[in-house]
Each structure stands twice: as structure tokens, then as C-alpha cells.
Motif scaffolding. Structure first.
Motif, PDB file in Angstrom:
ATOM      1  N   VAL A  54       0.487  -1.492  -0.208  1.00 32.05           N
ATOM      2  CA  VAL A  54      -0.127  -0.086   0.168  1.00 32.05           C
ATOM      3  C   VAL A  54       1.200   1.153   0.009  1.00 32.05           C
ATOM      4  O   VAL A  54       1.509   1.331   0.943  1.00 32.05           O
ATOM      5  N   LEU A  55       1.107   1.866  -0.802  1.00 35.33           N
ATOM      6  CA  LEU A  55       1.882   2.897  -1.181  1.00 35.33           C
ATOM      7  C   LEU A  55       0.680   4.915  -0.735  1.00 35.33           C
ATOM      8  O   LEU A  55       1.695   5.181  -0.007  1.00 35.33           O
ATOM      9  N   PHE A  56      -0.420   4.376  -0.790  1.00 32.94           N
ATOM     10  CA  PHE A  56      -0.805   5.734  -0.625  1.00 32.94           C
ATOM     11  C   PHE A  56      -2.515   5.285  -0.063  1.00 32.94           C
ATOM     12  O   PHE A  56      -2.746   4.485  -0.783  1.00 32.94           O
ATOM     13  N   ASN A  57      -2.531   5.536   1.281  1.00 34.41           N
ATOM     14  CA  ASN A  57      -4.110   5.161   2.021  1.00 34.41           C
ATOM     15  C   ASN A  57      -4.882   6.475   2.483  1.00 34.41           C
ATOM     16  O   ASN A  57      -3.762   7.319   3.282  1.00 34.41           O
ATOM     17  N   ARG A  58      -5.983   7.568   1.934  1.00 32.32           N
ATOM     18  CA  ARG A  58      -6.425   8.018   2.832  1.00 32.32           C
ATOM     19  C   ARG A  58      -7.997   7.692   3.273  1.00 32.32           C
ATOM     20  O   ARG A  58      -8.632   8.173   1.871  1.00 32.32           O
ATOM     21  N   TYR A  59      -8.636   6.758   3.907  1.00 35.48           N
ATOM     22  CA  TYR A  59     -10.145   6.405   4.024  1.00 35.48           C
ATOM     23  C   TYR A  59     -10.486   5.734   2.974  1.00 35.48           C
ATOM     24  O   TYR A  59     -11.402   5.944   2.438  1.00 35.48           O
ATOM     25  N   GLY A  60      -8.681   4.864   2.605  1.00 35.18           N
ATOM     26  CA  GLY A  60      -9.704   3.854   2.058  1.00 35.18           C
ATOM     27  C   GLY A  60     -10.539   2.832   2.593  1.00 35.18           C
ATOM     28  O   GLY A  60     -11.032   1.808   1.746  1.00 35.18           O
ATOM     29  N   ASP A  61     -10.588   2.574   3.640  1.00 37.25           N
ATOM     30  CA  ASP A  61     -11.641   1.935   4.503  1.00 37.25           C
ATOM     31  C   ASP A  61     -12.934   2.238   4.492  1.00 37.25           C
ATOM     32  O   ASP A  61     -14.028   1.416   5.328  1.00 37.25           O
ATOM     33  N   GLU A  62     -12.982   3.139   4.530  1.00 31.26           N
ATOM     34  CA  GLU A  62     -14.632   4.531   4.400  1.00 31.26           C
ATOM     35  C   GLU A  62     -15.321   3.516   3.307  1.00 31.26           C
ATOM     36  O   GLU A  62     -14.648   4.282   2.628  1.00 31.26           O
ATOM     37  N   GLN A  63     -16.619   3.701   3.782  1.00 29.89           N
ATOM     38  CA  GLN A  63     -17.788   2.952   2.771  1.00 29.89           C
ATOM     39  C   GLN A  63     -17.937   4.223   2.362  1.00 29.89           C
ATOM     40  O   GLN A  63     -18.265   5.087   2.306  1.00 29.89           O
ATOM     41  N   ARG A  64     -18.139   3.881   0.522  1.00 37.13           N
ATOM     42  CA  ARG A  64     -18.906   5.248  -0.295  1.00 37.13           C
ATOM     43  C   ARG A  64     -19.293   4.528  -1.254  1.00 37.13           C
ATOM     44  O   ARG A  64     -20.236   2.986  -1.306  1.00 37.13           O
ATOM     45  N   TYR A  65     -19.858   4.910  -2.093  1.00 36.74           N
ATOM     46  CA  TYR A  65     -21.041   4.884  -3.340  1.00 36.74           C
ATOM     47  C   TYR A  65     -20.232   4.888  -3.780  1.00 36.74           C
ATOM     48  O   TYR A  65     -19.273   5.330  -4.712  1.00 36.74           O
ATOM     49  N   PRO A  66     -19.577   3.664  -5.070  1.00 34.10           N
ATOM     50  CA  PRO A  66     -18.543   3.333  -6.456  1.00 34.10           C
ATOM     51  C   PRO A  66     -19.854   3.903  -8.019  1.00 34.10           C
ATOM     52  O   PRO A  66     -18.885   4.013  -8.844  1.00 34.10           O
ATOM     53  N   ALA A  67     -20.786   4.472  -7.864  1.00 35.02           N
ATOM     54  CA  ALA A  67     -20.829   4.584  -9.024  1.00 35.02           C
ATOM     55  C   ALA A  67     -20.863   3.593 -10.147  1.00 35.02           C
ATOM     56  O   ALA A  67     -21.063   2.557  -9.895  1.00 35.02           O
TER      57      ALA A  67
END
Length: 492
Positions: A54-67
Motif C-alpha cells: 500500500v503506497l498511499f491510503n486516505r480513507y481507503g476503508d471508509e464506505q463510499r458509493y461506487p457509482a
């Protein structure tokens, strides 16, 4: 002394380069932090596609809408069926009445017609066609509801433990959620499991009959080595993008979610690629995503101490999922656990105003539409139910998603503007009315709104996209005059 100073110059230059690089990295990270704090829909994730680091992670495990990132999984299922021999490239996929009624972005095939599996693939990777995605889901799953269960089960098998699908296209549904990490896993899985089909994602243009469709992914051609994968947009999600880059022996998959416009999302993606691709491994490729119910991501060989201190370094090994054994397509559905709803604050994503907009025409349209400037725009509300396509009625529920039709990506090329309004709900209502009154002119056009500031106040442009060029856009405006609809064309 001069000789001594000259001897020190290379050392000073090397130190200076290190300092400049360090300051640039701090500025980049600060920019990311500012964007995230101001935008609750934002998330970003970058993974080394060779090692799983993992090179970068900002809120990567927070749920979002995929669209429309949902269509990545729809294509995964189609590729799997093709690989097994159940579907061929020439297999006709029927277009049902439900599929034909899906809102734009779409191809626009009539109910009762068919499209080959290969053309269906092209339709999703370029046009991000909602009608074709539904047709694929119904064809493979027997019904879109069953297909959603199949894709959710497949997500668990791939290690996407925070993703639940409810449809095949990504149009608004409060229970259809994912994370940036899960979308990175899916991007890796598509590359690893279907190398014989993955090149479809790099298609820049697709022609079906007399229609020509360009790829919504603007990062293709902008970044050397970019070879896919998919864009997505609904107002509840913001502008999403999964990108794959392979260059100079290095390979990454990057995800940006919640962008405020297509352009800023793309710019942010380019920043991430330029910053983190050089940090990716040139070593041998490892298989990161296994198939079947025992799949999991291989842990990174790099220790957390090797990563920048300001970047979160979660354990990159999804927990084993107690999911049923792999299912055959169109078999009896199996229920899957529903993840909790993300706490997402909905807000219309502001889109940059088109350069060269005719301000005089803007004022004329505001006067024509009876727009009365207000100090604070009226909160958005759904357009009248009779103006909303029937396919979206099923997802109009008490949720924080936007129930009105939206495009898969930011409009580009030539568009026409029919009004400027003081609130988004008025703009959407005007768009629905215009399309209803002039259906023969606007049948293939896609409605969207765009914000702009005038004298310190926010207004909403009511626009249609989907025109092949300047002449077609201006001809449409000429025809709309017969319906007493003011109009002018502009290139975005």
C-alpha cells in the motif's frame, strides 16, 4: 578556496534536491489532507500491483458509493462467463424493457433488440452505458436482483469485504457501497484473472452502427503507461476513478473517489501516479488476488516503517469471509450480509464553468426562465416523479443518495444550455420539462446541471450533452426554438 567551494557544490546540490523533494512531498500530502477535510466523500488508495504494498491510503476503508465503478464487477462476471465458454464474443445479449428504460449515460438500444457480448464490453468501458449494464446483469443472473447477489458473493470471494452490490450499473441505491481499497482489489483482479480481456479497458473509441463513443477516462493518453480502468459519477458519490499504470518496469492501481469535478479528480489522480509510481517495485510480479472462496490479498513485503510516516499503513490482508461456495450464473440466489450505511454528507458536486461561456446569453436565459437571484440557493429536491424514468423509481427511498438521473462522468465536447436557475431543483425540473416537450430533439441527449457564481451568488446551468460536434449542437438549438426554449451551444 574556489577549488574547495567547487568541490562542495555537488554535495550542496544533492542536499538541495533532497530538500526540494521533501518539501514537494509535504506540499502534496498537505493538499490531500485539505481536500479530504473539505470533502466528506473523498477517498484515495494506491497499491503496488506487483507486490501488494500500500503506497498511499486516505480513507481507503471508509464506505463510499461506487457509482459506475460498479461496471468493473459487471465486466468481471462477463469475462468469467466468456473464459468458461458459457458466453462467446458473438453471443447476443437481449435488451429488456427495463434495460432500455435506464437513464443516461446509455447506448439507446430499443427493447427487444440485442447486442453482442463484445459490443456490450465496449459499451461499458467507453460509454459507461447503463442500459447495457442492466442487460448484462439480466442475461447472466436471470434478473438484476439475482445478479446483484452473485456480484456481492463474488466480491467477498475476491476479498472485497466492504462491498455490496444492488444493481449492475451503479445508479443510486443507498445499500450499494464499497471502499477505495475494495475497488483497488477489483482492479488488480481484472488484470490478473483476465489478461486476455483486460486490454478492452484501454479502448479509446468505439463505434456501434452510426454512433461513435469516446472513452470517459481522460487519464488514458495523459499519463504514460495508463491502460484503464473506469470512471464513475453520481451526485452522492462525487467523481470516481480507478486507474491502472504500467511503466518502466513498475505497476500500480490507484483509486480516487469523491472528486468535486471530473477535471479535479483527474488532476488528483495524475498527482498520485506521478508521486507513487516511482516508489513501486521493479521486482517480479506476484499473484495478489486468488480466485474462489479462499481468495485474499498477499501481504506487502515492505514493513510499515518503509512507508512515509504521514500515510496510514493498514494490514493489507482481508479477513476470511464465511461466504457460500462459488455460484454458477443464474442459479438460485444466496443472501449476503449488508454492510452498514456510510455516513456520507450529500452535496452537489460543483463543476468548473466552461471556458468562454457567453455571459450575455447566461443573463438572457436567467431572465427568460424567470430566475430570481437569492442569497442562498434552495436545497436540491427531486424533479417531479412523472419526469423521472421508471427505472429509477425503485431506488427513490429515504436515503442520502440522489434519486435523479445522472451521467457517469463529467460532460465534455459540445453541449447546449437551456436555462440558468437559482436552485438545482428548478434546473432539474426545467431539464425534465424541456426533454418532455422536445423529445424528438433531445431523445439522445443527456441532462446535467453545473454551478457558477454571479455577483456572489450560486446559480445552476441546465444543460444537455451527447452531441457529436458543433454543428449538431447548434442544429439542436435551432430546433428548440420551435418549442420556445432558449438555447445556445458551448464547448466544454
Amino acid at each position: 578556496m574556489r577549488q574547495s567551494f567547487a568541490g562542495m557544490c555537488p554535495h550542496h546540490q544533492a542536499v538541495l534536491k533532497v530538500i526540494i523533494s521533501f518539501l514537494a512531498a509535504i506540499a502534496l500530502i498537505a493538499g490531500f489532507a485539505a481536500q479530504a477535510s473539505a470533502n466528506p466523500r473523498y477517498a484515495a488508495y494506491v497499491m503496488d500491483a506487483k507486490t501488494g504494498q500500500v503506497l498511499f491510503n486516505r480513507y481507503g476503508d471508509e464506505q463510499r458509493y461506487p457509482a459506475s465503478l460498479t461496471k468493473m464487477m459487471t465486466l468481471y462476471m462477463l469475462f468469467e462467463a466468456m473464459e468458461s465458454g458459457r458466453v462467446a464474443k458473438s453471443t447476443p445479449i437481449p435488451i429488456s424493457a427495463k434495460a432500455a428504460a435506464e437513464p443516461p449515460t446509455k447506448i439507446g438500444l430499443r427493447a427487444g433488440s440485442t447486442i453482442t457480448a463484445e459490443n456490450a464490453i465496449y459499451s461499458l468501458v467507453t460509454r459507461s452505458a447503463n442500459d447495457i449494464a442492466t442487460a448484462i446483469g439480466e442475461f447472466l443472473g436471470g434478473s438484476e436482483q439475482n445478479f446483484a447477489r452473485l456480484t456481492t458473493t463474488k466480491a467477498r470471494q475476491l476479498g472485497m469485504n466492504s462491498t455490496t452490490f444492488q444493481n449492475a450499473h451503479g445508479l443510486p441505491n443507498s445499500r450499494q457501497v464499497t471502499t477505495a481499497r475494495d475497488m483497488a482489489i477489483l482492479g488488480i483482479a481484472l488484470r490478473e484473472h483476465f489478461p486476455q480481456y483486460y486490454s478492452y479497458f484501454g479502448t479509446r473509441e468505439f463505434t456501434l452502427g452510426k454512433q461513435r463513443f469516446g472513452n470517459h477516462n481522460r487519464v488514458l493518453g495523459r499519463v504514460r503507461g495508463a491502460d484503464g480502468i473506469k470512471t464513475g459519477y453520481i451526485r452522492a458519490s462525487g467523481f470516481n476513478l480507478v486507474s491502472s499504470v504500467q511503466d518502466d518496469g513498475r505497476s500500480i492501481v490507484a483509486v480516487v473517489m469523491g472528486g468535486r469535478s471530473g477535471r479535479t479528480r483527474d488532476d488528483h489522480m495524475v498527482e498520485l501516479i506521478r508521486e507513487y509510481l516511482p516508489r513501486a517495485s521493479r521486482g517480479s510480479k506476484q499473484m495478489l488476488v486468488a480466485r474462489g472462496s479462499t481468495s485474499q490479498i498477499v501481504a506487502s513485503a515492505a514493513s510499515p516503517q518503509q512507508l512515509p510516516q504521514t500515510i496510514a499503513t493498514p494490514q493489507f490482508r482481508p479477513a476470511m469471509s464465511a461466504e457460500p461456495a462459488p455460484m454458477e450464473l443464474a442459479l438460485a440466489p444466496t443472501s449476503t450480509p449488508q454492510p452498514s450505511m456510510p455516513q456520507i454528507v450529500p452535496a452537489p458536486a460543483p463543476v468548473a464553468a466552461a471556458e468562454g461561456t457567453d455571459e450575455v446569453a447566461e443573463r438572457i436565459q436567467m431572465a427568460f426562465a424567470g430566475a430570481v437571484p437569492s442569497a442562498r440557493p434552495t436545497p436540491p429536491s427531486p424533479i417531479p416523479s412523472q419526469a423521472v424514468p421508471a427505472a429509477l423509481e425503485a431506488v427513490k427511498e429515504r436515503s442520502n443518495v440522489d434519486p435523479v438521473q445522472t451521467s457517469s462522468t463529467q460532460a465534455s465536447g459540445w453541449v447546449i444550455q437551456v436555462a440558468s436557475m437559482p436552485s438545482e431543483s428548478e434546473a432539474n425540473s426545467f431539464l425534465a420539462s424541456a426533454k418532455s416537450r422536445a423529445s424528438n430533439v433531445l431523445s439522445g441527449a443527456e441532462p446535467f446541471t453545473e454551478t457558477f457564481e454571479h455577483n456572489g451568488r450560486t446559480y445552476y446551468r441546465a444543460r444537455f450533452s451527447g452531441f457529436a460536434g458543433k454543428d449538431q449542437a447548434w442544429n439542436a438549438c435551432g430546433s428548440l426554438k420551435n418549442y420556445d426554449i432558449a438555447c445556445y451551444a458551448v464547448q466544454m
